[in-house]
Motif scaffolding. Structure first.
Motif, PDB file in Angstrom:
ATOM      1  N   PHE A 174      16.306  -7.617  -5.556  1.00  0.00           N
ATOM      2  CA  PHE A 174      16.509  -6.259  -5.050  1.00  0.00           C
ATOM      3  C   PHE A 174      16.833  -6.309  -3.565  1.00  0.00           C
ATOM      4  CE2 PHE A 174      14.877  -4.262  -8.792  1.00  0.00           C
ATOM      5  CZ  PHE A 174      13.800  -5.019  -9.211  1.00  0.00           C
ATOM      6  N   SER A 175      17.578  -5.296  -3.140  1.00  0.00           N
ATOM      7  CA  SER A 175      17.816  -5.100  -1.717  1.00  0.00           C
ATOM      8  C   SER A 175      17.642  -3.624  -1.411  1.00  0.00           C
ATOM      9  CB  SER A 175      19.231  -5.554  -1.363  1.00  0.00           C
ATOM     10  OG  SER A 175      19.569  -5.125  -0.060  1.00  0.00           O
ATOM     11  N   TYR A 176      16.907  -3.341  -0.356  1.00  0.00           N
ATOM     12  CA  TYR A 176      16.690  -1.964   0.094  1.00  0.00           C
ATOM     13  C   TYR A 176      17.201  -1.838   1.514  1.00  0.00           C
ATOM     14  CZ  TYR A 176      13.798   0.108  -3.566  1.00  0.00           C
ATOM     15  OH  TYR A 176      13.350   0.650  -4.745  1.00  0.00           O
ATOM     16  N   ASN A 177      17.849  -0.711   1.804  1.00  0.00           N
ATOM     17  CA  ASN A 177      18.286  -0.415   3.149  1.00  0.00           C
ATOM     18  C   ASN A 177      17.733   0.951   3.542  1.00  0.00           C
ATOM     19  OD1 ASN A 177      19.927  -1.346   5.424  1.00  0.00           O
ATOM     20  ND2 ASN A 177      21.096   0.515   5.038  1.00  0.00           N
ATOM     21  N   ASN A 178      16.916   0.964   4.582  1.00  0.00           N
ATOM     22  CA  ASN A 178      16.271   2.226   4.986  1.00  0.00           C
ATOM     23  C   ASN A 178      15.623   2.947   3.817  1.00  0.00           C
ATOM     24  OD1 ASN A 178      16.504   2.562   7.835  1.00  0.00           O
ATOM     25  ND2 ASN A 178      18.709   2.808   7.565  1.00  0.00           N
ATOM     26  N   LYS A 179      14.844   2.240   3.077  1.00  0.00           N
ATOM     27  CA  LYS A 179      14.059   2.739   1.937  1.00  0.00           C
ATOM     28  C   LYS A 179      14.896   3.072   0.704  1.00  0.00           C
ATOM     29  CE  LYS A 179      12.057   6.316   3.694  1.00  0.00           C
ATOM     30  NZ  LYS A 179      11.129   7.472   3.653  1.00  0.00           N
ATOM     31  N   GLU A 180      16.196   2.863   0.773  1.00  0.00           N
ATOM     32  CA  GLU A 180      17.042   3.189  -0.379  1.00  0.00           C
ATOM     33  C   GLU A 180      17.471   1.919  -1.094  1.00  0.00           C
ATOM     34  OE1 GLU A 180      18.211   7.520   0.621  1.00  0.00           O
ATOM     35  OE2 GLU A 180      19.463   6.266  -0.649  1.00  0.00           O
ATOM     36  N   LEU A 181      17.396   1.955  -2.421  1.00  0.00           N
ATOM     37  CA  LEU A 181      17.797   0.803  -3.216  1.00  0.00           C
ATOM     38  C   LEU A 181      19.298   0.601  -3.110  1.00  0.00           C
ATOM     39  CD1 LEU A 181      17.043  -1.382  -5.329  1.00  0.00           C
ATOM     40  CD2 LEU A 181      17.511   0.327  -7.089  1.00  0.00           C
ATOM     41  N   ILE A 182      19.698  -0.593  -2.696  1.00  0.00           N
ATOM     42  CA  ILE A 182      21.117  -0.904  -2.547  1.00  0.00           C
ATOM     43  C   ILE A 182      21.584  -1.790  -3.684  1.00  0.00           C
ATOM     44  CG2 ILE A 182      22.860  -1.964  -1.072  1.00  0.00           C
ATOM     45  CD1 ILE A 182      21.643   0.614   0.039  1.00  0.00           C
ATOM     46  N   ILE A 183      20.812  -2.825  -3.934  1.00  0.00           N
ATOM     47  CA  ILE A 183      21.198  -3.798  -4.951  1.00  0.00           C
ATOM     48  C   ILE A 183      20.045  -4.018  -5.904  1.00  0.00           C
ATOM     49  CG2 ILE A 183      21.624  -6.277  -5.338  1.00  0.00           C
ATOM     50  CD1 ILE A 183      23.382  -6.202  -2.864  1.00  0.00           C
ATOM     51  N   ASN A 184      20.376  -3.989  -7.172  1.00  0.00           N
ATOM     52  CA  ASN A 184      19.411  -4.300  -8.210  1.00  0.00           C
ATOM     53  C   ASN A 184      20.106  -5.246  -9.167  1.00  0.00           C
ATOM     54  OD1 ASN A 184      17.723  -4.415 -10.392  1.00  0.00           O
ATOM     55  ND2 ASN A 184      17.455  -2.232 -10.614  1.00  0.00           N
ATOM     56  N   GLU A 185      19.834  -6.527  -8.973  1.00  0.00           N
ATOM     57  CA  GLU A 185      20.468  -7.510  -9.847  1.00  0.00           C
ATOM     58  C   GLU A 185      19.883  -7.395 -11.244  1.00  0.00           C
ATOM     59  OE1 GLU A 185      23.012  -9.712  -9.152  1.00  0.00           O
ATOM     60  OE2 GLU A 185      23.215  -8.508  -7.346  1.00  0.00           O
ATOM     61  N   THR A 186      20.371  -8.197 -12.125  1.00  0.00           N
ATOM     62  CA  THR A 186      19.924  -8.109 -13.512  1.00  0.00           C
ATOM     63  C   THR A 186      18.468  -8.536 -13.602  1.00  0.00           C
ATOM     64  OG1 THR A 186      22.155  -8.708 -14.183  1.00  0.00           O
ATOM     65  CG2 THR A 186      20.447  -8.780 -15.871  1.00  0.00           C
ATOM     66  N   VAL A 187      17.616  -7.566 -13.429  1.00  0.00           N
ATOM     67  CA  VAL A 187      16.176  -7.808 -13.442  1.00  0.00           C
ATOM     68  C   VAL A 187      15.576  -6.879 -14.486  1.00  0.00           C
ATOM     69  CG1 VAL A 187      14.077  -7.664 -12.057  1.00  0.00           C
ATOM     70  CG2 VAL A 187      16.202  -8.421 -11.003  1.00  0.00           C
ATOM     71  N   PRO A 188      14.656  -7.367 -15.310  1.00  0.00           N
ATOM     72  CA  PRO A 188      14.042  -6.486 -16.321  1.00  0.00           C
ATOM     73  C   PRO A 188      13.421  -5.247 -15.704  1.00  0.00           C
ATOM     74  CG  PRO A 188      13.421  -8.775 -16.697  1.00  0.00           C
ATOM     75  CD  PRO A 188      14.149  -8.745 -15.391  1.00  0.00           C
ATOM     76  N   ASN A 189      13.403  -4.177 -16.462  1.00  0.00           N
ATOM     77  CA  ASN A 189      12.818  -2.916 -15.986  1.00  0.00           C
ATOM     78  C   ASN A 189      11.339  -3.032 -15.680  1.00  0.00           C
ATOM     79  OD1 ASN A 189      15.246  -1.620 -16.249  1.00  0.00           O
ATOM     80  ND2 ASN A 189      14.828  -0.853 -18.313  1.00  0.00           N
ATOM     81  N   ARG A 190      10.720  -4.097 -16.143  1.00  0.00           N
ATOM     82  CA  ARG A 190       9.293  -4.304 -15.856  1.00  0.00           C
ATOM     83  C   ARG A 190       9.061  -4.538 -14.359  1.00  0.00           C
ATOM     84  NH1 ARG A 190       7.591  -8.673 -17.118  1.00  0.00           N
ATOM     85  NH2 ARG A 190       9.493  -9.828 -17.610  1.00  0.00           N
ATOM     86  N   PHE A 191      10.123  -4.887 -13.652  1.00  0.00           N
ATOM     87  CA  PHE A 191      10.019  -5.098 -12.207  1.00  0.00           C
ATOM     88  C   PHE A 191      10.445  -3.812 -11.503  1.00  0.00           C
ATOM     89  CE2 PHE A 191       9.420  -9.711 -11.783  1.00  0.00           C
ATOM     90  CZ  PHE A 191       9.654 -10.099 -13.091  1.00  0.00           C
ATOM     91  N   SER A 192       9.550  -3.268 -10.694  1.00  0.00           N
ATOM     92  CA  SER A 192       9.890  -2.031  -9.993  1.00  0.00           C
ATOM     93  C   SER A 192       9.512  -2.162  -8.520  1.00  0.00           C
ATOM     94  CB  SER A 192       9.200  -0.827 -10.626  1.00  0.00           C
ATOM     95  OG  SER A 192       7.817  -1.039 -10.720  1.00  0.00           O
ATOM     96  N   PRO A 193      10.511  -2.170  -7.655  1.00  0.00           N
ATOM     97  CA  PRO A 193      10.223  -2.209  -6.223  1.00  0.00           C
ATOM     98  C   PRO A 193       9.923  -0.808  -5.724  1.00  0.00           C
ATOM     99  CG  PRO A 193      12.583  -2.269  -6.601  1.00  0.00           C
ATOM    100  CD  PRO A 193      11.938  -2.183  -7.955  1.00  0.00           C
ATOM    101  N   LYS A 194       9.108  -0.761  -4.675  1.00  0.00           N
ATOM    102  CA  LYS A 194       8.806   0.538  -4.054  1.00  0.00           C
ATOM    103  C   LYS A 194       8.786   0.362  -2.550  1.00  0.00           C
ATOM    104  CE  LYS A 194       6.382   3.020  -7.713  1.00  0.00           C
ATOM    105  NZ  LYS A 194       6.959   2.186  -8.765  1.00  0.00           N
ATOM    106  N   SER A 195       9.497   1.235  -1.868  1.00  0.00           N
ATOM    107  CA  SER A 195       9.577   1.151  -0.414  1.00  0.00           C
ATOM    108  C   SER A 195       9.065   2.441   0.190  1.00  0.00           C
ATOM    109  CB  SER A 195      11.033   0.891   0.005  1.00  0.00           C
ATOM    110  OG  SER A 195      11.128   0.752   1.409  1.00  0.00           O
TER     111      SER A 195
END
Lengths: 113, 114
Positions: free
Chosen positions: B47-68
């Motif tokens: 994952f990549s976040y820019n200023n709290k916004e999700l920019i990139i979400n590679e092919t990662v299972p939905n079980r993984f959830s980032p929070k900023s």
């Protein structure tokens, strides 16, 4: 699909000699390349980079060479020191836009006293 | 004065559990990342976040959830852990996205799922 390949998982060198770590890439669009160094139980740290407009970049004992036609770059460490023993990651990127570098799997360098 | 810090450093947990890894950076950077280094040793962006916004979400299972919650923090929550999730997870940050921005990594969190 491994766009960045470091085919040598490990390299052993005598202190004082040259260490040469190699990296190949498959995507001809890559135009910015980086090397990161990682000690055990630590995160990778930036070491040196090179843009595709150059074929060589030097920083102290570390020099990176880029051969665009061969899609190959190498990191030279001269002279090698025991403290250089670490895993070295090669990464490739696109200089325009917000592309995130693609990393190889690393080469473990051991420098023997 | 650690630049990018992540906790816990080591985590052993059973399959099916839910766990979180926390990350904080004190560099004032706008961009934060989660990378995974699996058994094959590749460092793969998750994952990549820019200023709290999700920019990139590679092919990662939905079980993984980032929070900023703010731009200095990017936590990783993993639901229903599986054996294959065992890996080292690196948090990182950079001033901005793009090739010329040096990425600063945390020390890594060793996750073992048993």
């Amino acid at each position: 699909d491994q766009q960045v390949k470091q085919n040598s998982p490990s390299l052993s060198v005598q202190e004082g000699r040259i260490s040469i770590l190699n990296c190949d890439y498959t995507n001809s669009m890559f135009d910015y390349f980086l090397w990161y160094k990682k000690y055990p139980a630590e995160g990778p740290t930036f070491l040196i980079s090179i843009s595709s407009i150059k074929d060589k970049n030097e920083d102290g004992r570390f020099t990176v060479f880029l051969n665009k036609s061969a899609k190959h770059l190498s990191l030279h460490i001269v002279p090698s020191q025991p403290g250089d023993s670490a895993v070295y990651f090669c990464a490739a990127s696109l200089s325009g836009g917000s592309y995130i570098p693609t990393f190889g799997r690393g080469t473990s360098l051991i420098v023997h006293p | 004065d650690t630049a990018v810090s992540q906790t816990p450093k080591y985590l052993v947990t059973q399959m099916g559990n839910d766990k979180s890894i926390k990350c904080e950076q004190n560099l004032g950077h706008d961009t934060m990342y989660w990378y995974k280094q699996d058994s094959k040793k590749f460092l793969k962006i998750m994952f990549s976040y820019n200023n709290k916004e999700l920019i990139i979400n590679e092919t990662v299972p939905n079980r993984f959830s980032p929070k900023s919650p703010d731009k200095a923090h990017l936590n990783l929550h993993i639901n229903s852990l599986e054996l294959g999730d065992s890996a080292v997870y690196f948090c990182a940050s950079s001033q901005a996205q793009g090739a010329g921005n040096t990425i600063y990594f945390g020390e890594g969190s060793w996750l073992t799922v048993v």
